[in-house]
Enzyme design. Structure first.
Site, PDB file in Angstrom:
ATOM      1  N   HIS A  85      13.842   7.220  14.690  1.00  0.00           N
ATOM      2  CA  HIS A  85      14.597   6.304  13.891  1.00  0.00           C
ATOM      3  C   HIS A  85      15.995   7.026  13.822  1.00  0.00           C
ATOM      4  O   HIS A  85      15.965   8.162  13.560  1.00  0.00           O
ATOM      5  CB  HIS A  85      14.037   5.995  12.734  1.00  0.00           C
ATOM      6  CG  HIS A  85      12.839   5.137  12.568  1.00  0.00           C
ATOM      7  ND1 HIS A  85      13.083   3.571  12.685  1.00  0.00           N
ATOM      8  CD2 HIS A  85      11.576   5.100  12.704  1.00  0.00           C
ATOM      9  CE1 HIS A  85      11.857   3.026  12.799  1.00  0.00           C
ATOM     10  NE2 HIS A  85      10.920   4.188  12.777  1.00  0.00           N
TER      11      HIS A  85
ATOM     12  N   HIS B 228       1.589   7.285  16.447  1.00  0.00           N
ATOM     13  CA  HIS B 228       0.816   6.768  15.272  1.00  0.00           C
ATOM     14  C   HIS B 228       0.981   5.003  15.503  1.00  0.00           C
ATOM     15  O   HIS B 228       1.352   4.628  16.423  1.00  0.00           O
ATOM     16  CB  HIS B 228       1.410   7.073  13.852  1.00  0.00           C
ATOM     17  CG  HIS B 228       3.064   6.526  13.528  1.00  0.00           C
ATOM     18  ND1 HIS B 228       3.816   6.782  14.304  1.00  0.00           N
ATOM     19  CD2 HIS B 228       3.030   5.616  12.506  1.00  0.00           C
ATOM     20  CE1 HIS B 228       4.835   6.385  13.718  1.00  0.00           C
ATOM     21  NE2 HIS B 228       4.661   5.588  12.902  1.00  0.00           N
TER      22      HIS B 228
ATOM     23  N   HIS C 235       3.097  10.609   7.019  1.00  0.00           N
ATOM     24  CA  HIS C 235       3.354   9.112   7.123  1.00  0.00           C
ATOM     25  C   HIS C 235       2.075   8.132   7.379  1.00  0.00           C
ATOM     26  O   HIS C 235       1.972   7.105   6.765  1.00  0.00           O
ATOM     27  CB  HIS C 235       4.218   9.205   8.398  1.00  0.00           C
ATOM     28  CG  HIS C 235       4.705   8.068   8.618  1.00  0.00           C
ATOM     29  ND1 HIS C 235       5.652   7.273   7.610  1.00  0.00           N
ATOM     30  CD2 HIS C 235       4.783   6.935   9.873  1.00  0.00           C
ATOM     31  CE1 HIS C 235       6.330   5.936   8.364  1.00  0.00           C
ATOM     32  NE2 HIS C 235       5.528   5.858   9.535  1.00  0.00           N
TER      33      HIS C 235
ATOM     34  N   HIS D  21       1.663   2.234  13.644  1.00  0.00           N
ATOM     35  CA  HIS D  21       2.629   1.195  13.319  1.00  0.00           C
ATOM     36  C   HIS D  21       3.138   0.393  14.570  1.00  0.00           C
ATOM     37  O   HIS D  21       3.414   0.871  15.514  1.00  0.00           O
ATOM     38  CB  HIS D  21       3.832   2.062  12.601  1.00  0.00           C
ATOM     39  CG  HIS D  21       3.443   2.224  11.235  1.00  0.00           C
ATOM     40  ND1 HIS D  21       4.060   3.538  10.631  1.00  0.00           N
ATOM     41  CD2 HIS D  21       2.136   2.341  10.420  1.00  0.00           C
ATOM     42  CE1 HIS D  21       3.535   3.643   9.456  1.00  0.00           C
ATOM     43  NE2 HIS D  21       2.358   2.794   9.250  1.00  0.00           N
TER      44      HIS D  21
ATOM     45  N   ASP E 223       7.671   9.452  13.224  1.00  0.00           N
ATOM     46  CA  ASP E 223       7.957   9.188  11.883  1.00  0.00           C
ATOM     47  C   ASP E 223       7.783  10.575  10.864  1.00  0.00           C
ATOM     48  O   ASP E 223       7.372  10.030   9.738  1.00  0.00           O
ATOM     49  CB  ASP E 223       7.597   7.870  11.572  1.00  0.00           C
ATOM     50  CG  ASP E 223       8.027   6.734  12.128  1.00  0.00           C
ATOM     51  OD1 ASP E 223       8.956   6.874  13.049  1.00  0.00           O
ATOM     52  OD2 ASP E 223       7.828   5.454  11.888  1.00  0.00           O
TER      53      ASP E 223
ATOM     54  N   ASP F 273       5.885  -1.013  15.417  1.00  0.00           N
ATOM     55  CA  ASP F 273       7.325  -0.592  15.697  1.00  0.00           C
ATOM     56  C   ASP F 273       7.343   0.491  16.916  1.00  0.00           C
ATOM     57  O   ASP F 273       8.149   0.700  17.275  1.00  0.00           O
ATOM     58  CB  ASP F 273       8.407  -0.717  14.917  1.00  0.00           C
ATOM     59  CG  ASP F 273       8.295   0.633  13.844  1.00  0.00           C
ATOM     60  OD1 ASP F 273       7.084   0.813  13.389  1.00  0.00           O
ATOM     61  OD2 ASP F 273       9.288   1.242  13.576  1.00  0.00           O
ATOM     62  N   HIS F 274       6.092   1.194  16.689  1.00  0.00           N
ATOM     63  CA  HIS F 274       5.769   2.039  17.808  1.00  0.00           C
ATOM     64  C   HIS F 274       4.906   1.852  18.973  1.00  0.00           C
ATOM     65  O   HIS F 274       4.643   2.554  19.995  1.00  0.00           O
ATOM     66  CB  HIS F 274       5.193   3.264  17.135  1.00  0.00           C
ATOM     67  CG  HIS F 274       6.169   4.061  15.976  1.00  0.00           C
ATOM     68  ND1 HIS F 274       6.818   5.104  16.385  1.00  0.00           N
ATOM     69  CD2 HIS F 274       6.772   3.475  14.796  1.00  0.00           C
ATOM     70  CE1 HIS F 274       7.690   5.455  15.294  1.00  0.00           C
ATOM     71  NE2 HIS F 274       7.516   4.114  14.397  1.00  0.00           N
TER      72      HIS F 274
HETATM   73 ZN    ZN Z   1       5.763   4.398  11.214  1.00  0.00          ZN
END
Ligand code: ZN
Length: 239
Positions: free
Chosen positions: A167, A54, A110, A56, A129, A58-59
């Site tokens: 995570h 996805h 998410h 985001h 996530d 942090d990905h």
């Molecule tokens: Zn995420």
């Protein structure tokens, strides 16, 4: 295939996957390029593919640097904004690493375009996530009904399937699970185990479909309405 956890930020795991036969290496959700490139170099691996679940940051934050440094091809969900994406992935598409084939399933909740990569023969799934050990992702874009169905699809995989989430949230999830189901023996036992693992600084993921069916309150919820109630409770829960 060999799968290596590369820790990043406070609690992210970036998954590095190597296929010895073809010499190919992929990375799932590289929020940061440096730790991934360093780990690959240490092992003598060249990253040939980036797979995103996805959008985001942090990905996906390391996508462009890895693409530039290693010439890696970037594949990600077709309906989201993915830096450097070369290949659009939709339900039913495939990713390949040597002879290992992963199928794409769409698991909204998410985010709306979130995908998971399922390697049926390897009994491995990269779930981003969507599902966490004893928990699930927050509903930033999707509805409870969408997320509930996404979790049900993931836990319909073979019970021994290892689920690689992005995570290390297991301890906080386990505390919430014990709060939501206070007299549940499997949840209490897993909480105790996770407390010991984390006290020693050990990783608690990947998890497995069987473990989640037994101890994940969001997966065990009987319907989307109960799932929604649990998700709201967890959003305000302080462990
Ligand atoms: Zn995420």
């Amino acid at each position: 295939m060999e799968i290596v956890a590369v820790p990043a930020f406070a609690d992210n795991y970036l998954w590095l996957i190597h296929d010895e036969a073809s010499g190919e290496t992929a990375v799932v959700d590289p929020g940061d390029a440096a730790p991934v490139l360093t780990e690959a170099q240490k092992r003598g691996w060249t990253i040939t593919q980036v797979w995103n679940t996805h959008w985001h940051p942090d990905h996906t934050g390391g996508n462009l640097a890895i693409r530039e440094a290693a010439g890696a091809k970037v594949s990600g969900p077709a309906t989201e904004t993915i830096p450097g994406r070369d290949v659009d992935l939709r339900e039913g598409d495939e990713v390949r690493l040597g002879n290992h084939v992963g199928r794409v399933i769409e698991v909204p909740g998410h985010t709306l375009g979130h995908i998971a990569l399922i390697f049926d023969e390897d009994r491995v799934a990269f779930v981003g996530d969507t599902l966490f050990a004893m928990g699930c992702g927050r509903l930033f874009e999707g509805t409870p009904e969408q997320m509930y169905r996404s979790l049900q699809r993931l836990t319909a995989l073979a019970p021994e399937t290892r689920l690689y989430c992005a995570h290390e949230y297991t301890l906080s999830n386990a505390r919430f699970a014990a709060h939501a189901a206070p007299h549940d023996a499997p949840i209490a036992a897993r909480l105790a185990e996770v407390e010991q693992q984390r006290a020693k600084g050990e990783r608690t993921v990947p998890t497995s479909v069987a473990q989640e069916l037994a101890t994940n309150p969001f997966v065990r919820a009987p319907d989307a309405a109960e799932f929604a109630r649990l998700r709201r409770d967890k959003d305000s829960f302080r462990s």
